[in-house]
Design a protein around this motif. Sequence first.
Motif, PDB file in Angstrom:
ATOM      1  N   ALA A   1      88.293  23.122  -1.756  1.00  9.29           N
ATOM      2  CA  ALA A   1      88.338  23.817  -0.487  1.00  9.29           C
ATOM      3  C   ALA A   1      88.450  25.312  -0.754  1.00  9.29           C
ATOM      4  O   ALA A   1      89.110  25.746  -1.695  1.00  9.29           O
ATOM      5  CB  ALA A   1      89.525  23.346   0.333  1.00  9.29           C
ATOM      6  N   VAL A   2      87.833  26.081   0.080  1.00 15.95           N
ATOM      7  CA  VAL A   2      87.876  27.535  -0.017  1.00 15.95           C
ATOM      8  C   VAL A   2      88.612  28.072   1.202  1.00 15.95           C
ATOM      9  O   VAL A   2      88.263  27.758   2.335  1.00 15.95           O
ATOM     10  CB  VAL A   2      86.446  28.136  -0.067  1.00 15.95           C
ATOM     11  N   ALA A   3      89.632  28.867   0.948  1.00 14.87           N
ATOM     12  CA  ALA A   3      90.404  29.447   2.035  1.00 14.87           C
ATOM     13  C   ALA A   3      89.645  30.614   2.653  1.00 14.87           C
ATOM     14  O   ALA A   3      88.942  31.347   1.961  1.00 14.87           O
ATOM     15  CB  ALA A   3      91.759  29.927   1.516  1.00 14.87           C
ATOM     16  N   ALA A   4      89.780  30.765   3.940  1.00 12.18           N
ATOM     17  CA  ALA A   4      89.157  31.893   4.628  1.00 12.18           C
ATOM     18  C   ALA A   4      89.909  33.173   4.272  1.00 12.18           C
ATOM     19  O   ALA A   4      91.136  33.192   4.234  1.00 12.18           O
ATOM     20  CB  ALA A   4      89.185  31.671   6.130  1.00 12.18           C
ATOM     21  N   ALA A   5      89.186  34.209   3.967  1.00  8.32           N
ATOM     22  CA  ALA A   5      89.790  35.492   3.611  1.00  8.32           C
ATOM     23  C   ALA A   5      89.532  36.489   4.730  1.00  8.32           C
ATOM     24  O   ALA A   5      88.500  36.444   5.394  1.00  8.32           O
ATOM     25  CB  ALA A   5      89.193  35.996   2.310  1.00  8.32           C
ATOM     26  N   ARG A   6      90.473  37.355   4.922  1.00  7.35           N
ATOM     27  CA  ARG A   6      90.314  38.360   5.980  1.00  7.35           C
ATOM     28  C   ARG A   6      89.146  39.297   5.683  1.00  7.35           C
ATOM     29  O   ARG A   6      88.378  39.650   6.558  1.00  7.35           O
ATOM     30  CB  ARG A   6      91.601  39.144   6.129  1.00  7.35           C
ATOM     31  N   TYR A   7      89.037  39.733   4.418  1.00  8.10           N
ATOM     32  CA  TYR A   7      87.967  40.644   4.026  1.00  8.10           C
ATOM     33  C   TYR A   7      87.128  39.987   2.941  1.00  8.10           C
ATOM     34  O   TYR A   7      87.663  39.381   2.017  1.00  8.10           O
ATOM     35  CB  TYR A   7      88.538  41.952   3.473  1.00  8.10           C
ATOM     36  N   ASP A   8      85.819  40.134   3.022  1.00  6.55           N
ATOM     37  CA  ASP A   8      84.996  39.571   1.955  1.00  6.55           C
ATOM     38  C   ASP A   8      84.962  40.548   0.767  1.00  6.55           C
ATOM     39  O   ASP A   8      85.315  41.710   0.889  1.00  6.55           O
ATOM     40  CB  ASP A   8      83.589  39.193   2.432  1.00  6.55           C
ATOM     41  N   PHE A   9      84.554  40.019  -0.372  1.00  2.00           N
ATOM     42  CA  PHE A   9      84.597  40.791  -1.607  1.00  2.00           C
ATOM     43  C   PHE A   9      83.732  42.046  -1.527  1.00  2.00           C
ATOM     44  O   PHE A   9      84.127  43.105  -2.020  1.00  2.00           O
ATOM     45  CB  PHE A   9      84.175  39.925  -2.793  1.00  2.00           C
ATOM     46  N   THR A  10      82.571  41.963  -0.896  1.00  2.63           N
ATOM     47  CA  THR A  10      81.703  43.142  -0.823  1.00  2.63           C
ATOM     48  C   THR A  10      82.361  44.243   0.003  1.00  2.63           C
ATOM     49  O   THR A  10      82.190  45.425  -0.303  1.00  2.63           O
ATOM     50  CB  THR A  10      80.315  42.796  -0.250  1.00  2.63           C
ATOM     51  N   ARG A  11      83.118  43.880   1.032  1.00  2.00           N
ATOM     52  CA  ARG A  11      83.830  44.880   1.837  1.00  2.00           C
ATOM     53  C   ARG A  11      84.918  45.522   0.987  1.00  2.00           C
ATOM     54  O   ARG A  11      85.098  46.740   0.989  1.00  2.00           O
ATOM     55  CB  ARG A  11      84.414  44.209   3.084  1.00  2.00           C
ATOM     56  N   LEU A  12      85.684  44.702   0.234  1.00  2.00           N
ATOM     57  CA  LEU A  12      86.721  45.254  -0.644  1.00  2.00           C
ATOM     58  C   LEU A  12      86.120  46.170  -1.705  1.00  2.00           C
ATOM     59  O   LEU A  12      86.679  47.217  -2.023  1.00  2.00           O
ATOM     60  CB  LEU A  12      87.509  44.123  -1.316  1.00  2.00           C
ATOM     61  N   LEU A  13      84.973  45.770  -2.236  1.00  2.00           N
ATOM     62  CA  LEU A  13      84.313  46.597  -3.247  1.00  2.00           C
ATOM     63  C   LEU A  13      83.909  47.948  -2.667  1.00  2.00           C
ATOM     64  O   LEU A  13      84.122  48.995  -3.291  1.00  2.00           O
ATOM     65  CB  LEU A  13      83.091  45.862  -3.800  1.00  2.00           C
ATOM     66  N   ALA A  14      83.356  47.954  -1.472  1.00  2.00           N
ATOM     67  CA  ALA A  14      82.972  49.216  -0.824  1.00  2.00           C
ATOM     68  C   ALA A  14      84.202  50.082  -0.562  1.00  2.00           C
ATOM     69  O   ALA A  14      84.174  51.303  -0.789  1.00  2.00           O
ATOM     70  CB  ALA A  14      82.231  48.930   0.478  1.00  2.00           C
ATOM     71  N   TRP A  15      85.287  49.470  -0.114  1.00  4.93           N
ATOM     72  CA  TRP A  15      86.513  50.238   0.123  1.00  4.93           C
ATOM     73  C   TRP A  15      87.104  50.755  -1.177  1.00  4.93           C
ATOM     74  O   TRP A  15      87.639  51.856  -1.224  1.00  4.93           O
ATOM     75  CB  TRP A  15      87.534  49.387   0.854  1.00  4.93           C
ATOM     76  N   ASP A  16      87.007  49.967  -2.245  1.00  5.66           N
ATOM     77  CA  ASP A  16      87.504  50.418  -3.539  1.00  5.66           C
ATOM     78  C   ASP A  16      86.737  51.658  -4.001  1.00  5.66           C
ATOM     79  O   ASP A  16      87.326  52.609  -4.504  1.00  5.66           O
ATOM     80  CB  ASP A  16      87.392  49.301  -4.576  1.00  5.66           C
TER      81      ASP A  16
END
Length: 75
Positions: A1-16
């Motif tokens: 099972a995959v838990a729902a995340a508030r932010y997707d990885f591509t969004r976190l990468l852009a913010w980083d």
Amino acid sequence: AVAAARYDFTRLLAWDRALAGALGKATGVRNRQFDLALNRILVTVVDAATASAVRGAARSAGVPDDAVATVISAR
């Protein structure tokens, strides 16, 4: 099972990337990494003043407060 995340990885990468640009060559920042379990950017800093500066840089770069966590470490 995959838990729902508030932010997707591509969004976190852009913010980083935006955070890195806002921080520039700030002294006191040890490293930045992704904490995928907590779904945020984790920034290790040397002191509380640097942690505050990271929070300010994140806000100025448009990164939500809950997408960044700071940890103080002397090493």
